[in-house]
Design a protein around this motif. Structure first.
Motif, PDB file in Angstrom:
ATOM      1  N   LYS A 113     -16.926 -13.957 -13.992  1.00 26.61           N
ATOM      2  CA  LYS A 113     -17.717 -13.266 -12.985  1.00 26.61           C
ATOM      3  C   LYS A 113     -17.479 -11.773 -13.180  1.00 26.61           C
ATOM      4  N   ILE A 114     -18.552 -11.006 -13.257  1.00 24.19           N
ATOM      5  CA  ILE A 114     -18.469  -9.572 -13.542  1.00 24.19           C
ATOM      6  C   ILE A 114     -17.639  -8.846 -12.482  1.00 24.19           C
ATOM      7  N   VAL A 115     -17.827  -9.186 -11.229  1.00 27.72           N
ATOM      8  CA  VAL A 115     -17.104  -8.512 -10.146  1.00 27.72           C
ATOM      9  C   VAL A 115     -15.600  -8.685 -10.321  1.00 27.72           C
ATOM     10  N   HIS A 116     -15.187  -9.875 -10.698  1.00 24.36           N
ATOM     11  CA  HIS A 116     -13.757 -10.134 -10.882  1.00 24.36           C
ATOM     12  C   HIS A 116     -13.200  -9.341 -12.062  1.00 24.36           C
ATOM     13  N   LEU A 117     -13.960  -9.260 -13.137  1.00 21.65           N
ATOM     14  CA  LEU A 117     -13.518  -8.473 -14.297  1.00 21.65           C
ATOM     15  C   LEU A 117     -13.411  -6.990 -13.956  1.00 21.65           C
ATOM     16  N   LEU A 118     -14.401  -6.467 -13.234  1.00 18.66           N
ATOM     17  CA  LEU A 118     -14.358  -5.044 -12.854  1.00 18.66           C
ATOM     18  C   LEU A 118     -13.169  -4.762 -11.943  1.00 18.66           C
ATOM     19  N   TRP A 119     -12.931  -5.637 -10.981  1.00 14.24           N
ATOM     20  CA  TRP A 119     -11.824  -5.441 -10.051  1.00 14.24           C
ATOM     21  C   TRP A 119     -10.483  -5.452 -10.792  1.00 14.24           C
ATOM     22  N   ASN A 120     -10.279  -6.413 -11.678  1.00 14.07           N
ATOM     23  CA  ASN A 120      -9.019  -6.487 -12.418  1.00 14.07           C
ATOM     24  C   ASN A 120      -8.877  -5.356 -13.424  1.00 14.07           C
ATOM     25  N   SER A 121      -9.974  -4.871 -13.991  1.00 14.06           N
ATOM     26  CA  SER A 121      -9.913  -3.709 -14.882  1.00 14.06           C
ATOM     27  C   SER A 121      -9.481  -2.479 -14.101  1.00 14.06           C
ATOM     28  N   LEU A 122     -10.036  -2.303 -12.908  1.00 10.86           N
ATOM     29  CA  LEU A 122      -9.637  -1.181 -12.056  1.00 10.86           C
ATOM     30  C   LEU A 122      -8.165  -1.289 -11.674  1.00 10.86           C
TER      31      LEU A 122
ATOM     32  N   LYS B 268       4.439 -31.771 -14.521  1.00 12.82           N
ATOM     33  CA  LYS B 268       4.579 -30.341 -14.228  1.00 12.82           C
ATOM     34  C   LYS B 268       3.234 -29.675 -14.448  1.00 12.82           C
ATOM     35  N   THR B 269       2.864 -28.813 -13.506  1.00 11.94           N
ATOM     36  CA  THR B 269       1.575 -28.134 -13.626  1.00 11.94           C
ATOM     37  C   THR B 269       1.674 -27.012 -14.646  1.00 11.94           C
ATOM     38  N   GLY B 270       0.559 -26.741 -15.292  1.00 14.06           N
ATOM     39  CA  GLY B 270       0.505 -25.699 -16.305  1.00 14.06           C
ATOM     40  C   GLY B 270      -0.601 -24.712 -16.000  1.00 14.06           C
ATOM     41  N   ILE B 271      -1.487 -24.526 -16.951  1.00 13.46           N
ATOM     42  CA  ILE B 271      -2.553 -23.550 -16.839  1.00 13.46           C
ATOM     43  C   ILE B 271      -3.445 -23.846 -15.629  1.00 13.46           C
ATOM     44  N   GLY B 272      -3.829 -22.792 -14.934  1.00  9.71           N
ATOM     45  CA  GLY B 272      -4.722 -22.919 -13.800  1.00  9.71           C
ATOM     46  C   GLY B 272      -6.094 -22.342 -14.123  1.00  9.71           C
ATOM     47  N   ILE B 273      -7.137 -23.021 -13.678  1.00 12.15           N
ATOM     48  CA  ILE B 273      -8.507 -22.563 -13.864  1.00 12.15           C
ATOM     49  C   ILE B 273      -9.078 -22.312 -12.480  1.00 12.15           C
ATOM     50  N   ASP B 274      -9.438 -21.057 -12.206  1.00 12.00           N
ATOM     51  CA  ASP B 274      -9.789 -20.601 -10.867  1.00 12.00           C
ATOM     52  C   ASP B 274     -11.299 -20.459 -10.707  1.00 12.00           C
ATOM     53  N   GLU B 275     -11.828 -21.034  -9.650  1.00 10.99           N
ATOM     54  CA  GLU B 275     -13.261 -20.942  -9.352  1.00 10.99           C
ATOM     55  C   GLU B 275     -13.673 -19.499  -9.065  1.00 10.99           C
ATOM     56  N   LEU B 276     -12.749 -18.699  -8.573  1.00  7.14           N
ATOM     57  CA  LEU B 276     -13.026 -17.307  -8.247  1.00  7.14           C
ATOM     58  C   LEU B 276     -13.297 -16.464  -9.491  1.00  7.14           C
ATOM     59  N   VAL B 277     -12.780 -16.870 -10.627  1.00  3.89           N
ATOM     60  CA  VAL B 277     -12.859 -16.080 -11.854  1.00  3.89           C
ATOM     61  C   VAL B 277     -14.069 -16.458 -12.718  1.00  3.89           C
ATOM     62  N   TYR B 278     -14.440 -17.741 -12.743  1.00  6.19           N
ATOM     63  CA  TYR B 278     -15.429 -18.232 -13.706  1.00  6.19           C
ATOM     64  C   TYR B 278     -16.741 -18.621 -13.030  1.00  6.19           C
ATOM     65  N   THR B 279     -17.844 -18.252 -13.656  1.00 10.53           N
ATOM     66  CA  THR B 279     -19.153 -18.665 -13.142  1.00 10.53           C
ATOM     67  C   THR B 279     -19.437 -20.122 -13.492  1.00 10.53           C
ATOM     68  N   ASN B 280     -18.851 -20.631 -14.540  1.00 12.99           N
ATOM     69  CA  ASN B 280     -19.077 -22.016 -14.961  1.00 12.99           C
ATOM     70  C   ASN B 280     -17.850 -22.899 -14.693  1.00 12.99           C
ATOM     71  N   PHE B 281     -17.274 -22.754 -13.520  1.00 15.56           N
ATOM     72  CA  PHE B 281     -16.071 -23.500 -13.154  1.00 15.56           C
ATOM     73  C   PHE B 281     -16.296 -25.012 -13.224  1.00 15.56           C
ATOM     74  N   GLU B 282     -17.394 -25.497 -12.656  1.00 12.88           N
ATOM     75  CA  GLU B 282     -17.664 -26.935 -12.656  1.00 12.88           C
ATOM     76  C   GLU B 282     -17.871 -27.465 -14.073  1.00 12.88           C
TER      77      GLU B 282
END
Length: 167
Positions: free
Chosen positions: A7-16, A121-135
């Motif tokens: 998601k572009i908004v998430h990338l811009l926010w984390n870049s800032l 044990k849990t490992g890598i997490g995939i977040d719906e907030l970050v990806y447009t194609n989460f599903e």
């Protein structure tokens, strides 16, 4: 092959946040240099602690940005991040499944899935907030959902920031 789309908004926010963290890190170095070279008040110590906490939160937030490639034919997942630029390959056949957690933020309720290995044990997490194609990412994993009790506030915080608990 399924590839993650950010998601572009998430990338811009984390870049800032990353750009600002460079300035905060420089300010922290100046404060620590003053603390080590002279006797200054308690306020400088609290400022150094506050800046360190801010950098830690920024670091823990940026680590959630992962570029993910899932190859269903070869049955493996490869992910890259700022922390892991050369990538890590995970064989999906070696995993027990995944768990789903609901997280609450300013954007409302979002889901995050965590891959669970055979040691539970849990490992890598995939977040719906970050990806447009989460599903699409979730469906291409071809893993079953593992049931577990939502273990309270401590597990919630561990999953939110550290991605690792034993279920």
């Amino acid at each position: 092959m399924t590839k993650s789309r950010f998601k572009i908004v998430h990338l811009l926010w984390n870049s800032l946040m990353l750009i600002c963290s460079v300035g905060i890190f420089y300010l922290l170095i100046l404060v620590l240099k003053d603390l080590l070279n002279s006797e200054v008040g308690l306020g400088w110590s609290f400022l150094a602690l506050f800046l360190t906490i801010i950098l830690l939160v920024v670091f823990l937030s940026i680590k959630n940005i992962k570029y993910i490639k899932i190859d269903s034919e070869k049955n493996h997942l490869v992910w890259y991040s700022i922390i892991n630029p050369f990538g890590t390959q995970i064989k999906l056949g070696d995993l027990l499944g995944y768990i789903t957690m609901d997280f609450y933020s300013a954007n409302g309720k979002t889901k995050k899935i965590f891959l669970v290995d055979n040691k539970r044990k849990t490992g890598i997490g995939i977040d719906e907030l970050v990806y447009t194609n989460f599903e699409e990412l979730k469906d291409s994993l071809n893993l079953k959902e593992v049931r577990f009790r939502k273990g309270g506030v401590s597990n919630y915080i561990k999953l939110l920031y550290l991605d690792g608990i034993k279920i």
